[in-house]
Motif scaffolding. Structure first.
Motif, short mmCIF file in Angstrom:
data_model
loop_
_atom_site.label_atom_id
_atom_site.label_comp_id
_atom_site.label_asym_id
_atom_site.label_seq_id
_atom_site.Cartn_x
_atom_site.Cartn_y
_atom_site.Cartn_z
N SER A 216 -2.75 4.77 -0.71
CA SER A 216 -3.62 5.35 0.31
C SER A 216 -3.82 6.85 0.12
CB SER A 216 -3.06 5.09 1.72
OG SER A 216 -1.81 5.73 1.90
N VAL B 243 -7.77 5.39 -5.65
CA VAL B 243 -8.50 5.81 -4.44
C VAL B 243 -9.43 6.95 -4.83
CG1 VAL B 243 -8.32 6.65 -2.09
CG2 VAL B 243 -6.57 5.12 -2.99
N HIS C 53 -8.45 -3.56 7.56
CA HIS C 53 -9.54 -4.23 6.82
C HIS C 53 -9.01 -5.45 6.07
CE1 HIS C 53 -13.31 -4.68 4.67
NE2 HIS C 53 -12.64 -4.71 3.53
N HIS D 141 -7.49 -0.09 -8.48
CA HIS D 141 -7.05 0.26 -7.13
C HIS D 141 -6.84 1.77 -6.95
CE1 HIS D 141 -5.19 -4.07 -6.99
NE2 HIS D 141 -6.50 -4.08 -7.18
N GLN E 115 -6.24 2.11 8.00
CA GLN E 115 -7.60 1.59 7.82
C GLN E 115 -7.61 0.47 6.79
OE1 GLN E 115 -9.40 5.68 7.12
NE2 GLN E 115 -11.04 4.79 8.35
N MET E 116 -6.87 0.65 5.71
CA MET E 116 -6.81 -0.37 4.66
C MET E 116 -6.12 -1.63 5.15
SD MET E 116 -5.87 2.12 1.42
CE MET E 116 -5.74 0.78 0.23
N ILE F 71 0.86 -1.18 0.00
CA ILE F 71 0.00 0.00 0.00
C ILE F 71 0.90 1.23 0.00
CG2 ILE F 71 -1.83 1.26 1.19
CD1 ILE F 71 -2.72 -1.38 2.43
N ILE G 36 -11.96 2.23 -2.85
CA ILE G 36 -10.84 1.64 -3.58
C ILE G 36 -11.43 1.01 -4.84
CG2 ILE G 36 -8.86 0.08 -3.49
CD1 ILE G 36 -8.93 2.28 -1.30
N LEU H 200 -9.88 -5.49 -0.37
CA LEU H 200 -9.74 -4.05 -0.57
C LEU H 200 -10.42 -3.58 -1.85
CD1 LEU H 200 -6.04 -3.45 0.52
CD2 LEU H 200 -8.12 -2.79 1.76
N TRP I 283 -13.85 -1.67 -1.86
CA TRP I 283 -14.21 -1.32 -0.48
C TRP I 283 -14.48 0.18 -0.36
CZ3 TRP I 283 -10.63 0.05 4.01
CH2 TRP I 283 -11.33 0.04 5.23
#
Length: 402
Positions: free
Chosen positions: A157, A365, A328, A363, A324-325, A138, A358, A344, A347
């Motif tokens: 992120s 953001v 999860h 992927h 947070q990612m 990430i 995401i 992810l 999510w």
């Protein structure tokens, strides 16, 4: 005299099979994280970011935000289920080679989650390791668009450059038919910004012209004059370096703020003074700043940073969201990195900036972005929110996972 156990041969066979199965573990398990001991083994996460080097302040903000986010996402326990989340930090000093060495070392020790990457060049070198070794990566503050869609195991992120540039474009409305000057240094940083503006706003119909200033130039007046004389609808400034204050003074002296709408990115709080008397004349695109929002996650970020003696700043959000990612992913995937990545994708959650998604296809953001102004405050400057742009309004085009 031989003693009989009283058990039948069939019963003895069942006992032997049970012992063998217990020793081997459940089918498909890795051994780590399973069984009586593994059930409480720590979940190890590596943070490879800049603690020294030119981006050390960015890295410090990211790490502080991560700690606050981990506390928030785990309800103050620091655990996922019964397993503690163990964080190991490594310094990349902004050097891709050092980042690769640190990430490789952590992966060799069995770490299945790597987060961080303060610099774009670092992120692009660490991302392939994620795919090669099937570990979750990430990326953090690194803004390069190339991280999005890099591979099935790489996420980010923070925001990406496309979102920055599109946010800048909204300040003058529909870019179609507008003239845009990119005023930047003739360096990798400046050229990348010129290319991004050309791609994003030029792709929406704007006429984009770069004015690139040699990095060693001491007299900036001729270049400022060139930009001002063109009287663009939007003067997009992308500048990094010790002569930033001189650059803004020169633009002001040459009448740039009367000739055009001047836009630049809002950097960390320590940079606010560099704008000098021009500060309240500049329109800022912003990824994040103190007071941009006031939701529950933002308040948790603010409180978590206060416990560390830190304050909300540009990249504290990226660390908080990364935590947070991570939590999860671990909750859904435990030690299975493919399951982590799957969890992810698609999510949606609430981060300090607001509702965040995401995107499953690449992927990216999808997140709010902001425009702001700097206003005098207590002998310095403070950012004031002008507008909040919805995630859809600044969504980058899909770049399918390679």
């Amino acid at each position: 005299m031989l003693q009989r156990s009283g058990r039948s041969p069939a019963a003895l066979l069942i006992v032997v099979l049970a012992v063998l199965l217990a020793a081997c573990g459940a089918p498909g398990s890795s051994g780590e994280g399973s069984g009586a001991d593994g059930a409480t083994a720590p979940l190890r996460v590596g943070l490879v970011h800049s603690t020294t080097g030119p981006l050390a302040s960015y890295g410090a903000q990211y790490a502080a935000g991560f700690r606050a986010g981990l506390d928030y996402a785990t309800g103050g326990t620091g655990k996922v289920g019964e397993r503690s989340v163990e964080i190991t930090e490594a310094d990349d000093a902004g050097d891709p080679a050092k980042a690769v060495a640190a990430a490789t070392d952590l992966i060799g020790q069995g770490y299945k989650v790597i987060a961080g990457s303060t610099a774009s060049g670092v992120a692009l070198q660490v991302a392939p390791l994620a795919e090669e070794n099937r570990v979750l990566f990430i990326s953090g503050p690194a803004a390069t668009d190339a991280v999005t869609g890099a591979n099935a195991y790489t996420f980010r992120s923070g925001r990406q450059t496309y979102q920055d540039v599109l946010t800048a474009g909204t300040i003058v409305g529909d870019p179609a038919g507008r003239s845009v000057i990119v005023f930047a240094q003739d360096s990798a940083f400046g050229q990348a910004n010129a290319q991004a503006v050309t791609t994003v706003l030029g792709g929406k119909g704007a006429r984009v012209t770069p004015v690139l200033v040699p990095a060693g130039a001491t007299d900036l007046t001729p270049f400022a004059r060139q930009a001002v004389d063109a009287a663009p609808d939007l003067l997009f400034v992308a500048w990094a370096g010790a002569n930033a204050t001189q650059m803004w003074q020169t633009l002001q002296q040459q009448g740039a703020f009367e000739a055009s709408t001047v836009v630049t990115g809002l950097d960390i709080k320590a940079t606010y003074p560099i704008f000098g008397p021009a500060a309240d004349k500049i329109h800022f695109l912003s990824h994040f700043f103190p007071g941009a929002t006031s939701n529950e996650a933002y308040k948790a970020l603010e409180a978590g940073l206060a416990k560390q003696g830190a304050e909300v700043d540009l990249f504290t959000n990226d660390g908080f969201v990364a935590a947070q990612m991570v939590v999860h992913a671990l909750e859904e995937g435990s030690d299975d990195t493919a399951a982590m990545a799957k969890a992810l994708e698609g999510w949606t959650f609430t981060g300090p900036k607001g509702e965040t998604t995401i995107r499953a296809e690449d992927h990216a953001v999808l997140q709010p972005m902001f425009t702001a102004r700097l206003t005098p405050s207590g002998g310095g400057f403070a950012p004031q929110l002008v507008d909040t742009l919805s995630p859809d309004a600044v969504a980058p085009p899909v770049a399918p996972v390679k």
